[in-house]
Design a protein around this motif. Structure first.
Motif, PDB file in Angstrom:
ATOM      1  N   PRO A   1       0.838  -1.148  -0.051  1.00 37.15           N
ATOM      2  CA  PRO A   1      -0.042   0.071   0.132  1.00 37.15           C
ATOM      3  C   PRO A   1       0.850   1.419   0.073  1.00 37.15           C
ATOM      4  CG  PRO A   1      -0.076  -1.164   2.061  1.00 37.15           C
ATOM      5  CD  PRO A   1       0.578  -2.026   1.317  1.00 37.15           C
ATOM      6  N   ASP A   2       2.230   1.158   0.374  1.00 34.74           N
ATOM      7  CA  ASP A   2       2.886   2.356   0.467  1.00 34.74           C
ATOM      8  C   ASP A   2       3.748   2.680  -1.057  1.00 34.74           C
ATOM      9  OD1 ASP A   2       4.481   0.239   0.601  1.00 34.74           O
ATOM     10  OD2 ASP A   2       6.057   0.936   1.947  1.00 34.74           O
TER      11      ASP A   2
ATOM     12  N   TRP B   1      -9.528   3.377  -1.407  1.00 32.26           N
ATOM     13  CA  TRP B   1      -8.199   3.933  -1.554  1.00 32.26           C
ATOM     14  C   TRP B   1      -7.704   4.824  -0.297  1.00 32.26           C
ATOM     15  CZ3 TRP B   1      -7.311   9.195  -1.400  1.00 32.26           C
ATOM     16  CH2 TRP B   1      -8.546  10.133  -1.389  1.00 32.26           C
ATOM     17  N   GLN B   2      -8.780   5.218   0.174  1.00 30.76           N
ATOM     18  CA  GLN B   2      -8.335   5.927   1.484  1.00 30.76           C
ATOM     19  C   GLN B   2      -7.563   5.029   2.658  1.00 30.76           C
ATOM     20  OE1 GLN B   2     -10.964   9.483   2.599  1.00 30.76           O
ATOM     21  NE2 GLN B   2     -12.386   8.397   1.082  1.00 30.76           N
ATOM     22  N   GLU B   3      -7.769   4.004   2.259  1.00 27.61           N
ATOM     23  CA  GLU B   3      -6.960   3.036   3.512  1.00 27.61           C
ATOM     24  C   GLU B   3      -5.414   2.928   3.174  1.00 27.61           C
ATOM     25  OE1 GLU B   3      -9.025  -0.459   3.646  1.00 27.61           O
ATOM     26  OE2 GLU B   3     -11.141   0.495   3.793  1.00 27.61           O
ATOM     27  N   TRP B   4      -5.247   3.139   1.747  1.00 24.80           N
ATOM     28  CA  TRP B   4      -3.656   2.897   1.357  1.00 24.80           C
ATOM     29  C   TRP B   4      -2.844   4.143   1.826  1.00 24.80           C
ATOM     30  CZ3 TRP B   4      -6.254   2.251  -3.927  1.00 24.80           C
ATOM     31  CH2 TRP B   4      -6.905   0.911  -4.060  1.00 24.80           C
TER      32      TRP B   4
ATOM     33  N   GLY C   1     -15.821  10.384  -7.033  1.00 21.28           N
ATOM     34  CA  GLY C   1     -15.118  11.121  -6.281  1.00 21.28           C
ATOM     35  C   GLY C   1     -13.333  10.914  -6.365  1.00 21.28           C
ATOM     36  N   LEU C   2     -13.018  10.175  -7.482  1.00 19.41           N
ATOM     37  CA  LEU C   2     -11.627  10.194  -7.885  1.00 19.41           C
ATOM     38  C   LEU C   2     -11.297  11.273  -8.815  1.00 19.41           C
ATOM     39  CD1 LEU C   2     -11.740   6.532  -9.053  1.00 19.41           C
ATOM     40  CD2 LEU C   2     -11.475   7.272  -6.666  1.00 19.41           C
TER      41      LEU C   2
ATOM     42  N   ARG D   1      -5.279  11.606  -4.725  1.00 16.17           N
ATOM     43  CA  ARG D   1      -6.297  10.430  -4.849  1.00 16.17           C
ATOM     44  C   ARG D   1      -5.996   9.545  -6.098  1.00 16.17           C
ATOM     45  NH1 ARG D   1     -11.592  13.045  -3.534  1.00 16.17           N
ATOM     46  NH2 ARG D   1      -9.812  14.433  -2.432  1.00 16.17           N
ATOM     47  N   PRO D   2      -6.500   8.250  -6.052  1.00 18.46           N
ATOM     48  CA  PRO D   2      -6.664   7.768  -7.619  1.00 18.46           C
ATOM     49  C   PRO D   2      -6.995   8.635  -8.676  1.00 18.46           C
ATOM     50  CG  PRO D   2      -7.151   6.244  -5.887  1.00 18.46           C
ATOM     51  CD  PRO D   2      -7.170   7.640  -5.200  1.00 18.46           C
ATOM     52  N   CYS D   3      -6.340   8.337  -9.953  1.00 21.00           N
ATOM     53  CA  CYS D   3      -6.888   9.356 -10.934  1.00 21.00           C
ATOM     54  C   CYS D   3      -7.053   8.469 -12.233  1.00 21.00           C
ATOM     55  CB  CYS D   3      -5.739  10.352 -11.195  1.00 21.00           C
ATOM     56  SG  CYS D   3      -5.894  11.291 -12.670  1.00 21.00           S
ATOM     57  N   VAL D   4      -8.150   8.655 -13.051  1.00 20.10           N
ATOM     58  CA  VAL D   4      -8.202   8.355 -14.368  1.00 20.10           C
ATOM     59  C   VAL D   4      -7.627   9.323 -15.225  1.00 20.10           C
ATOM     60  CG1 VAL D   4      -9.840   7.441 -16.262  1.00 20.10           C
ATOM     61  CG2 VAL D   4      -9.903   6.581 -13.882  1.00 20.10           C
TER      62      VAL D   4
END
Length: 595
Positions: A432-433, A460-463, A513-514, A537-540
């Motif tokens: 996760p890091d 994702w917010q847990e990573w 929300g990404l 945050r994760p992104c497309v």
């Protein structure tokens, strides 16, 4: 409260160090799900959007962590859905254990709802070990064996557990006749071939004047030894796609990928060498290896069932790559003539110049090669990458330059569509890091990736490191198949099968929300990557790419490519002529037989 069979299964998984199970719920595993609640969700149940995605996530977890991946599904349809991901694991030699439910024992054989003969269904994909648990006393032995066999043989194993058994009280096997005790300890051995066989291999390497080395994923632990051997023998080193991350691409004698998706320097080295050493690879395409009779060849592999395949090897060494190469190095003499090596390094240098020119060739609207070319130097040195099947795999194979601790993979043998996004999700749970990157086409994205964005949004917010970038090549075309039709069948694009519906990939990510980024012009490619890579945050990141840029095999000639392009003439003539001239300008400078 007494311990149920479901409780004990989760307890035993924890004792084995299993920390995540990727799955999807169903009443065939209700007993296990109840046990998960009592166990405070340990090991962690990761909910995919589909069982196939759960299997791919287990594969990605196993590929990038080196640990056993575990997935779970209900009886009937859930177990069926796992199969594609499990076959991906089996064919790429990845350790995965599948735990699947079954109808209650009292209903077996009664054509009951969701009753499928799972043992028959799984006997191929889990051919090394597939067992149905009928009584509690079979545990822990069958679970221990499933994990031990998956880990030691790097394969798929399966446990089928009837739904009623999961809820019964667990009874341990006793010290009695026909009871099978078990244990969790697992140690490893590192076999070394006989000294006489290593001497035969050394004789071949010492006699050769033009040595080529091919490494696969089995050489990952032998980087120092491969490097020393290449320096002693003056060899170039090519990489099978599953071994792309074994050696960094900034070494001047690393020729890059091999095969249809490979590089010109790898192809030329294989066509010209007089000695070949293959380490930890089951690369299947013998036409990309030296012509038969031209080279003396050696193979090193730890699996005796996979040795001696693909090429008429003179010496086959069954053993651990690191220890075998260590013994071999003591017998190999350094070569003073470096002309072969100098030629390889010149070809590699020229290849990277060609890649840069190809990436910067104009297209309508964006050259997909530019997308990967701009990403490569921006990647963090600890990046995890997964490429999906399709033309994206070509650009990943050729333009991404591995360095540092970067890891990368794809569906190497099954070459199935759709694992790119779930691979990275699985990797993020195991590591996760570290930042993750999924490089996919719009066909794979529509098949699987879109729904797995929901999984990313859920977790994702847990990573520790929230960076997970999904890059989509948006060209509304099943591009790899389109070019295969042209090259192999002489057919133009068959729109009913090849044309994809329009979809707002970045916009959908924003709805979840990404972060979402879109690039529609060449000058927007670099800034789009910069924005995606610094997102919190994760992104497309969605690139509007030109489907007319061909994924050219390294051995292609201009005449062959021109024949494929002729098939397009049945379409829009003006557009086709423009494409044909554009493609010709892209490739004629480095293809043999160019006009």
């Amino acid at each position: 409260m007494s311990t149920t069979v479901g409780d004990y299964i989760l307890q035993r998984l924890r004792e084995w160090g299993v920390d995540h199970v990727f799955g999807y719920a169903g009443d065939g595993i209700n007993g296990l799900l109840s046990a998960w609640e009592r166990a405070d969700n340990q090991p962690r149940f990761v909910q995919a959007r589909h069982e196939e995605m759960a299997a791919f996530e287990a594969v990605g977890y196993a590929k990038f962590t080196g640990r056993v991946g575990v997935c779970a599904a209900t009886s009937g349809p859930g177990a069926i859905h796992l199969l594609n991901g499990l076959y991906d694991a089996k064919l790429d030699h990845v350790p995965v254990v599948a735990i699947v439910g079954q109808t209650a024992r009292s209903a077996m054989g009664g054509s009951y709802q969701q009753e499928v003969d799972l043992h028959t269904l799984y006997k191929d994909v889990a051919s090394d070990y597939c067992e149905t648990v009928m009584v509690a006393e079979q545990l822990p032995n069958v679970l221990d064996r499933a994990i031990r066999i998956a880990a030691s043989r790097r394969t798929v194993t399966a446990l089928i557990i009837p739904s009623d058994l999961q809820e019964l009280e667990y009874t341990a096997p006793s010290h009695a006749f026909k009871m099978v005790p078990s244990s969790t300890d697992l140690s490893w051995s590192a076999p070394v071939p006989a000294a006489a066989d290593i001497e035969r291999a050394a004789e071949i390497l010492n006699a050769g004047e033009k040595v080529a080395i091919l490494v696969g994923q089995g050489a990952r632990g032998a980087v120092d030894e491969v490097t020393q051997l290449a320096q002693l023998t003056g060899a170039g080193v090519a990489k099978a796609l599953l071994g792309k991350d074994v050696l960094p691409d900034d070494l001047p004698w690393v020729t890059g990928s091999i095969g249809l998706l490979g590089t010109r320097p790898s192809y030329e080295m294989m066509m010209d060498c007089d000695t070949l050493l293959v380490v930890g690879s089951n690369f299947p395409y013998s036409q990309f290896l030296p012509p038969f009779g031209q080279a003396r060849a050696i193979q090193i592999d730890h699996d005796p069932t996979m040795i001696g395949m693909r090429y008429p090897f003179e010496v086959n060494l069954v053993g651990d790559a690191t220890r075998t190469l260590h013994e071999l190095l003591a017998l190999v003499r350094p070569k003073n003539d470096r002309s072969w090596l100098e030629g390889i390094e010149a070809n590699v240098s020229r290849w990277w110049e060609v890649m840069e020119r190809r990436a910067n060739t104009s297209a309508d609207p964006i050259n997909p090669e530019l997308v990967f070319h701009e990403l490569s130097p921006r990647l963090p040195s600890n990046a995890i990458l997964a490429a999906d099947s399709g033309s994206a795999a070509n650009w990943y194979a050729r333009h991404i330059r591995m360095r540092g601790e970067m890891r990368g993979s794809l569906s190497g043998t099954l070459a199935t569509m759709g694992p790119g996004v779930p691979y990275v999700i699985g990797a993020k749970f195991g590591l996760p890091d570290r930042p993750g990157y999924a490089l996919v086409g719009d066909g794979a994205m529509q098949m699987n990736g879109i729904n797995e964005l929901i999984t990313i949004a859920k977790y994702w917010q847990e990573w520790a490191d929230p960076r997970l970038v999904v890059a989509v090549l948006h060209n509304n075309d099943l591009n790899q198949v389109t070019w295969e039709l042209r090259a192999m069948g002489g057919s133009p694009q068959f729109l009913p099968s090849q044309e994809l519906p329009e979809f707002p990939y970045a916009g959908f990510a924003r709805l979840l929300g990404l972060h979402g980024v879109t690039a529609e012009k060449p000058e927007e490619v670099g800034p789009a990557w910069d924005e995606a890579l610094r997102a919190d945050r994760p992104c497309v990141v969605e690139f509007r790419t030109d489907p007319a840029v061909p994924p050219i095999p390294p051995h292609a000639t201009w005449d062959q490519l021109e024949k494929a392009l002729e098939s397009i003439v049945r379409g829009d003539t003006d557009r086709v002529n423009m494409v044909k001239e554009g493609v010709k300008s892209k490739v004629q400078e480095f293809l043999p037989g160019k006009s």
